[in-house]
Design a protein around this motif. Structure first.
Motif, PDB file in Angstrom:
ATOM      1  N   ALA A   1       0.827  -1.207   0.000  1.00 17.33           N
ATOM      2  CA  ALA A   1       0.000   0.000   0.000  1.00 17.33           C
ATOM      3  C   ALA A   1       0.863   1.260   0.000  1.00 17.33           C
ATOM      4  N   ARG A   2       1.926   1.246   0.788  1.00 13.67           N
ATOM      5  CA  ARG A   2       2.756   2.449   0.879  1.00 13.67           C
ATOM      6  C   ARG A   2       3.574   2.657  -0.392  1.00 13.67           C
ATOM      7  N   VAL A   3       4.088   1.576  -0.967  1.00 16.31           N
ATOM      8  CA  VAL A   3       4.815   1.694  -2.233  1.00 16.31           C
ATOM      9  C   VAL A   3       3.884   2.161  -3.338  1.00 16.31           C
ATOM     10  N   HIS A   4       2.659   1.624  -3.365  1.00 17.95           N
ATOM     11  CA  HIS A   4       1.683   2.063  -4.364  1.00 17.95           C
ATOM     12  C   HIS A   4       1.313   3.529  -4.176  1.00 17.95           C
ATOM     13  N   GLY A   5       1.317   3.994  -2.925  1.00 21.30           N
ATOM     14  CA  GLY A   5       1.043   5.399  -2.677  1.00 21.30           C
ATOM     15  C   GLY A   5       2.127   6.303  -3.227  1.00 21.30           C
ATOM     16  N   LEU A   6       3.372   5.823  -3.172  1.00 19.17           N
ATOM     17  CA  LEU A   6       4.495   6.596  -3.705  1.00 19.17           C
ATOM     18  C   LEU A   6       4.520   6.542  -5.229  1.00 19.17           C
ATOM     19  N   PHE A   7       4.222   5.349  -5.764  1.00 23.88           N
ATOM     20  CA  PHE A   7       4.214   5.144  -7.221  1.00 23.88           C
ATOM     21  C   PHE A   7       2.897   4.477  -7.630  1.00 23.88           C
ATOM     22  N   PRO A   8       1.825   5.250  -7.818  1.00 25.18           N
ATOM     23  CA  PRO A   8       0.531   4.668  -8.185  1.00 25.18           C
ATOM     24  C   PRO A   8       0.573   3.810  -9.441  1.00 25.18           C
ATOM     25  N   ARG A   9       1.494   4.122 -10.336  1.00 31.43           N
ATOM     26  CA  ARG A   9       1.585   3.364 -11.578  1.00 31.43           C
ATOM     27  C   ARG A   9       1.923   1.892 -11.323  1.00 31.43           C
ATOM     28  N   LEU A  10       2.634   1.607 -10.244  1.00 30.75           N
ATOM     29  CA  LEU A  10       2.974   0.217  -9.936  1.00 30.75           C
ATOM     30  C   LEU A  10       1.738  -0.590  -9.561  1.00 30.75           C
TER      31      LEU A  10
ATOM     32  N   ILE B   1      12.994   1.048  -7.274  1.00 28.60           N
ATOM     33  CA  ILE B   1      12.957   1.805  -6.016  1.00 28.60           C
ATOM     34  C   ILE B   1      11.957   1.169  -5.055  1.00 28.60           C
ATOM     35  N   GLY B   2      10.772   0.816  -5.577  1.00 34.53           N
ATOM     36  CA  GLY B   2       9.774   0.174  -4.737  1.00 34.53           C
ATOM     37  C   GLY B   2      10.271  -1.133  -4.151  1.00 34.53           C
ATOM     38  N   ARG B   3      10.973  -1.916  -4.961  1.00 33.19           N
ATOM     39  CA  ARG B   3      11.529  -3.188  -4.496  1.00 33.19           C
ATOM     40  C   ARG B   3      12.511  -2.967  -3.345  1.00 33.19           C
ATOM     41  N   ALA B   4      13.377  -1.940  -3.466  1.00 33.19           N
ATOM     42  CA  ALA B   4      14.322  -1.635  -2.392  1.00 33.19           C
ATOM     43  C   ALA B   4      13.593  -1.179  -1.135  1.00 33.19           C
ATOM     44  N   LEU B   5      12.537  -0.384  -1.298  1.00 27.53           N
ATOM     45  CA  LEU B   5      11.779   0.078  -0.140  1.00 27.53           C
ATOM     46  C   LEU B   5      11.071  -1.064   0.565  1.00 27.53           C
ATOM     47  N   MET B   6      10.659  -2.085  -0.185  1.00 30.05           N
ATOM     48  CA  MET B   6       9.971  -3.229   0.411  1.00 30.05           C
ATOM     49  C   MET B   6      10.883  -4.021   1.352  1.00 30.05           C
ATOM     50  N   THR B   7      12.198  -3.816   1.260  1.00 30.13           N
ATOM     51  CA  THR B   7      13.113  -4.444   2.216  1.00 30.13           C
ATOM     52  C   THR B   7      13.124  -3.683   3.535  1.00 30.13           C
ATOM     53  N   ASN B   8      12.420  -2.539   3.596  1.00 24.83           N
ATOM     54  CA  ASN B   8      12.373  -1.672   4.770  1.00 24.83           C
ATOM     55  C   ASN B   8      13.781  -1.300   5.239  1.00 24.83           C
ATOM     56  N   PRO B   9      14.509  -0.604   4.352  1.00 22.40           N
ATOM     57  CA  PRO B   9      15.910  -0.283   4.645  1.00 22.40           C
ATOM     58  C   PRO B   9      16.047   0.871   5.628  1.00 22.40           C
ATOM     59  N   ARG B  10      17.196   0.912   6.275  1.00 25.40           N
ATOM     60  CA  ARG B  10      17.565   2.081   7.068  1.00 25.40           C
ATOM     61  C   ARG B  10      18.305   3.093   6.195  1.00 25.40           C
ATOM     62  N   LEU B  11      18.976   2.578   5.146  1.00 25.07           N
ATOM     63  CA  LEU B  11      19.673   3.431   4.194  1.00 25.07           C
ATOM     64  C   LEU B  11      19.277   3.003   2.786  1.00 25.07           C
ATOM     65  N   LEU B  12      18.758   3.942   2.011  1.00 26.69           N
ATOM     66  CA  LEU B  12      18.417   3.688   0.614  1.00 26.69           C
ATOM     67  C   LEU B  12      19.543   4.227  -0.251  1.00 26.69           C
TER      68      LEU B  12
ATOM     69  N   GLN C   1      11.412  13.774 -13.444  1.00 26.24           N
ATOM     70  CA  GLN C   1      10.779  14.633 -12.448  1.00 26.24           C
ATOM     71  C   GLN C   1       9.947  13.819 -11.462  1.00 26.24           C
ATOM     72  N   GLU C   2       9.287  12.771 -11.944  1.00 28.38           N
ATOM     73  CA  GLU C   2       8.526  11.901 -11.043  1.00 28.38           C
ATOM     74  C   GLU C   2       9.443  11.211 -10.043  1.00 28.38           C
ATOM     75  N   ILE C   3      10.591  10.752 -10.513  1.00 24.06           N
ATOM     76  CA  ILE C   3      11.541  10.076  -9.629  1.00 24.06           C
ATOM     77  C   ILE C   3      12.098  11.047  -8.597  1.00 24.06           C
ATOM     78  N   TRP C   4      12.477  12.242  -9.044  1.00 22.45           N
ATOM     79  CA  TRP C   4      13.000  13.240  -8.105  1.00 22.45           C
ATOM     80  C   TRP C   4      11.945  13.638  -7.083  1.00 22.45           C
ATOM     81  N   ALA C   5      10.698  13.753  -7.511  1.00 25.41           N
ATOM     82  CA  ALA C   5       9.615  14.089  -6.578  1.00 25.41           C
ATOM     83  C   ALA C   5       9.454  12.985  -5.536  1.00 25.41           C
ATOM     84  N   ALA C   6       9.584  11.736  -5.965  1.00 29.39           N
ATOM     85  CA  ALA C   6       9.473  10.614  -5.034  1.00 29.39           C
ATOM     86  C   ALA C   6      10.614  10.631  -4.019  1.00 29.39           C
TER      87      ALA C   6
END
Length: 229
Positions: A111-120, A141-152, A167-172
């Motif tokens: 849900a949170r990754v989809h909120g950041l990138f609705p297209r996914l 990026i979403g895949r990396a976030l799904m690991t719940n990292p402390r450092l991206l 621009q979409e990536i920079w906004a994210a």
């Protein structure tokens, strides 16, 4: 105390030395830009941090642990989330399967990754190999976030993308800094965009750290000396 600390790092590919003394820190909630001309050691530094390449000298500390000799999968479990250069999605898996494959317990879920990138979410059942380059980058990026990292760690996350997708990536990335308070190490060349998100800059020249400072301190002379063509 820094979340990530590199001190005096040297590293080689066989007999060819690539890093000659890299010093770098990333604090909790800090965004650090790693910059330099092509071939100066940025991606090699990322490999050392993620333990895809072992350093020959110096020390890598992450989350209070010395990473010396640690294999990549153990370092990842400490909270290192890598978005590699070239995206490297699992092209024969769907978007949802790509995200599921890397999922670990924590705040970042579908849900949170989809909120950041609705297209996914729209592409959930589509094979990753059929996505556009920009959509694949969002997935990486979403895949990396799904690991719940402390450092991206973002290695050239906007390279080769259309301007509107960049621009979409920079906004994210700005959202991740503002709303998630995530520590981020970003390799990129776009000073105008980095100026909006980066707290500090570390510049590499011939495999060595040669300049560290804030974006405001990044003068024209420094850019001409270390970043110009």
């Amino acid at each position: 105390m820094s979340l990530l600390s590199l001190s005096g790092i040297t590293a080689s590919y066989g007999a060819s030395q690539a890093l000659f003394g890299v010093d770098l820190t990333v604090g909790e909630g800090e965004v650090v830009a790693l910059m330099g001309r092509n071939g100066m050691g940025k991606s090699t530094t990322i490999k050392v941090i993620c333990r895809l390449l072992q350093n020959t000298h110096g020390e890598v500390q992450f989350a209070g642990q010395n990473l010396a000799g640690m294999p990549a999968h153990r370092a990842a479990k400490l909270g290192l989330g890598l978005v590699p250069e070239g995206r490297r999605c699992f092209t024969n898996l769907t978007v949802r399967e790509n995200l599921y494959a890397s999922a670990r317990p924590g705040a970042w879920d579908f849900a949170r990754v989809h909120g950041l990138f609705p297209r996914l979410e729209e592409r959930s059942d589509q094979l990753a190999g059929s996505l556009s380059g920009g959509e694949q980058q969002m997935l990486a990026i979403g895949r990396a976030l799904m690991t719940n990292p402390r450092l991206l760690i973002l290695d050239e996350a906007t390279e080769g993308l259309a301007p509107v997708v960049r621009q979409e990536i920079w906004a994210a990335i700005a959202t991740l800094k503002r709303d998630a308070g995530l520590s981020i190490l970003v390799v990129d060349k776009t000073i105008s965009e980095l100026r909006r998100i980066a707290d500090r800059v570390v510049i590499l020249e011939r495999g060595k750290s040669v300049w560290t400072g804030s974006m405001d301190d990044l003068s024209g002379a420094v850019k001409d000396q270390y970043l110009g063509v």
